[in-house]
Motif scaffolding. Sequence first.
Motif, PDB file in Angstrom:
ATOM      1  N   THR B 182     -18.537  -9.041  53.087  1.00 37.07           N
ATOM      2  CA  THR B 182     -18.601  -7.593  53.336  1.00 37.07           C
ATOM      3  C   THR B 182     -17.206  -7.063  53.668  1.00 37.07           C
ATOM      4  OG1 THR B 182     -20.855  -7.880  54.139  1.00 37.07           O
ATOM      5  CG2 THR B 182     -19.768  -5.808  54.687  1.00 37.07           C
ATOM      6  N   ARG B 199     -15.439   1.791  57.327  1.00 39.37           N
ATOM      7  CA  ARG B 199     -15.456   0.737  58.348  1.00 39.37           C
ATOM      8  C   ARG B 199     -16.760  -0.046  58.306  1.00 39.37           C
ATOM      9  NH1 ARG B 199     -14.789   4.931  62.811  1.00 39.37           N
ATOM     10  NH2 ARG B 199     -15.908   5.928  61.121  1.00 39.37           N
ATOM     11  N   ARG B 200     -17.771   0.525  57.661  1.00 37.15           N
ATOM     12  CA  ARG B 200     -19.066  -0.144  57.591  1.00 37.15           C
ATOM     13  C   ARG B 200     -19.617  -0.005  56.177  1.00 37.15           C
ATOM     14  NH1 ARG B 200     -22.005  -1.167  62.069  1.00 37.15           N
ATOM     15  NH2 ARG B 200     -20.902  -0.895  64.033  1.00 37.15           N
TER      16      ARG B 200
END
Lengths: 298, 298
Positions: B182, B199-200
């Motif tokens: 990821t 960031r995610r």
Amino acid sequence: MGTIGIDLGGTTLSAGLVSQSGDITLRYTVDTDHSGADAIIEQICQLVRRIRGQSEQNTPTQVGIAIPGWVDSRRGRVVTCPNIPLQGVSLASEVSSALGCKVLLENDANCATLGEQKFGAAKDCQNLILLTLGTGLGGGAMVNGQLLSGVGSTEFGHILLVRGGLPCGCGRHGCREVYCSTTALLRMANEHSSQHHYRRAKELFAALAAGDAEAQAAFSEYLGYLADTIIDLITAFRPEKVLLGGGITGAGDALFLPLRAEVDKLCQGYIGGFDLPPILPAQNGNDAGILGAAALFF
Amino acid sequence: MGTIGIDLGGTTLSAGLVSQSGDITLRYTVDTDHSGADAIIEQICQLVRRIRGQSEQNTPTQVGIAIPGWVDSRRGRVVTCPNIPLQGVSLASEVSSALGCKVLLENDANCATLGEQKFGAAKDCQNLILLTLGTGLGGGAMVNGQLLSGVGSTEFGHILLVRGGLPCGCGRHGCREVYCSTTALLRMANEHSSQHHYRRAKELFAALAAGDAEAQAAFSEYLGYLADTIIDLITAFRPEKVLLGGGITGAGDALFLPLRAEVDKLCQGYIGGFDLPPILPAQNGNDAGILGAAALFF
């Protein structure tokens, strides 16, 4: 009970009677008949009958067959077999019906791996990798004492090494086969050489022994690819031993000493708390098919 | 007999009482104490004692521990464990002596794989691959019904994908972890994006759903790497199922549908006579560690 190992090659079909200790006590070889599955089944049965006729243990017999292709070993069926007309054939039951004995099939690289564990360089290893360096790159693995063989055999040669790299016969690009096989070594040698056209690995090893700088450059390039592949297989499988087979391994220390040094160098301590497993030549050589096929019963 | 699974994470240490059907009937979590091995052993023992105190089946108990590092599971010893001070500790015998019960250790990705086979998305599969997509790329394999676990665990994340590529924390360059985790997806997204700083993963999936072309370009690049890795693992292991775990799999069809399409495309018929195995989300989610550690006894 006699155990017969069959090595079904694209060129020759060999059968041998194999003792419990891995000696081949009788052996017959014919040219592989490419006219159809029935012809190959008949050839296999004739060789088995010849061995039975010569053997004191003439019936019943158990027969293992090493197949140069993808095999569903549980069902005894050949799935795909380039160059030999056996695709989709339930070879185990066909041969079993004809001979009245138990027949097992397995991919030839898997057989070779099993044969090394039963009779060769990896006796009593429970976790083992074999790579065969030849026209292509074959391989097999034993995990926790069992052959890695589900539906279809493992194909280390077709795991990517150079993404977007050279085309491979399988349809992808950059497979390990096109960088680690003996064919790949010769290609690299010929790309580097201004004078020679190498057709056999031993010509290249002669040039290396003579201090040929171009040969050394090609060989160093090849060692990098092969060492990376060996490290990757150690990373994936954590084997107790890595064995290399194929004619090129006849070069002995000229191959194995620099290869081991390259593996040590490229690891850079990555293997962490683990010792690198030994990298050794397979021992069964040209008998790998017969011994490995018989080993399916041992 | 009560079976307790311990999920030893770098941040939190969780323990759960696991039923035969894979239900977690009691659960306690504490922050992992990084002051030393003795402190962690004491934390584990305290959690087990709390569960024993609450449970009707209070003694004896069996305890499985999932370790985020390399484990010699036969000897119950932690070999290396980044971020947790357990290197070289014979954790199984230490905990066993303190509690008077049987203790087994295993690498956490291996535990997760086993947990999916016992309680999750791969019930009754004999040949199985699990990949966990997170900060890094973890993974485990079951072969012929047994976990691939010799001395040390398999590390799919550190098999080369891009030779000479980006540096990896392990010391090599071009490992699959730096292209398929990821973290890698977010790096690609931020490289492609002129406006966002992702960031995610869920921010990226929101951008994909909104039709953001730059997000799509990054996601397509990532899918190519991940699909190649899945094809390679199918080539090596011939699993019946490929499971993906990690928070990103919460994206569901937005991840799995294009991923399966990419795998189909890149295969180009290479898998030959075999059907591609299904690629599915793992089911145990955040309970993967507890369930998988308990599954060492099931």
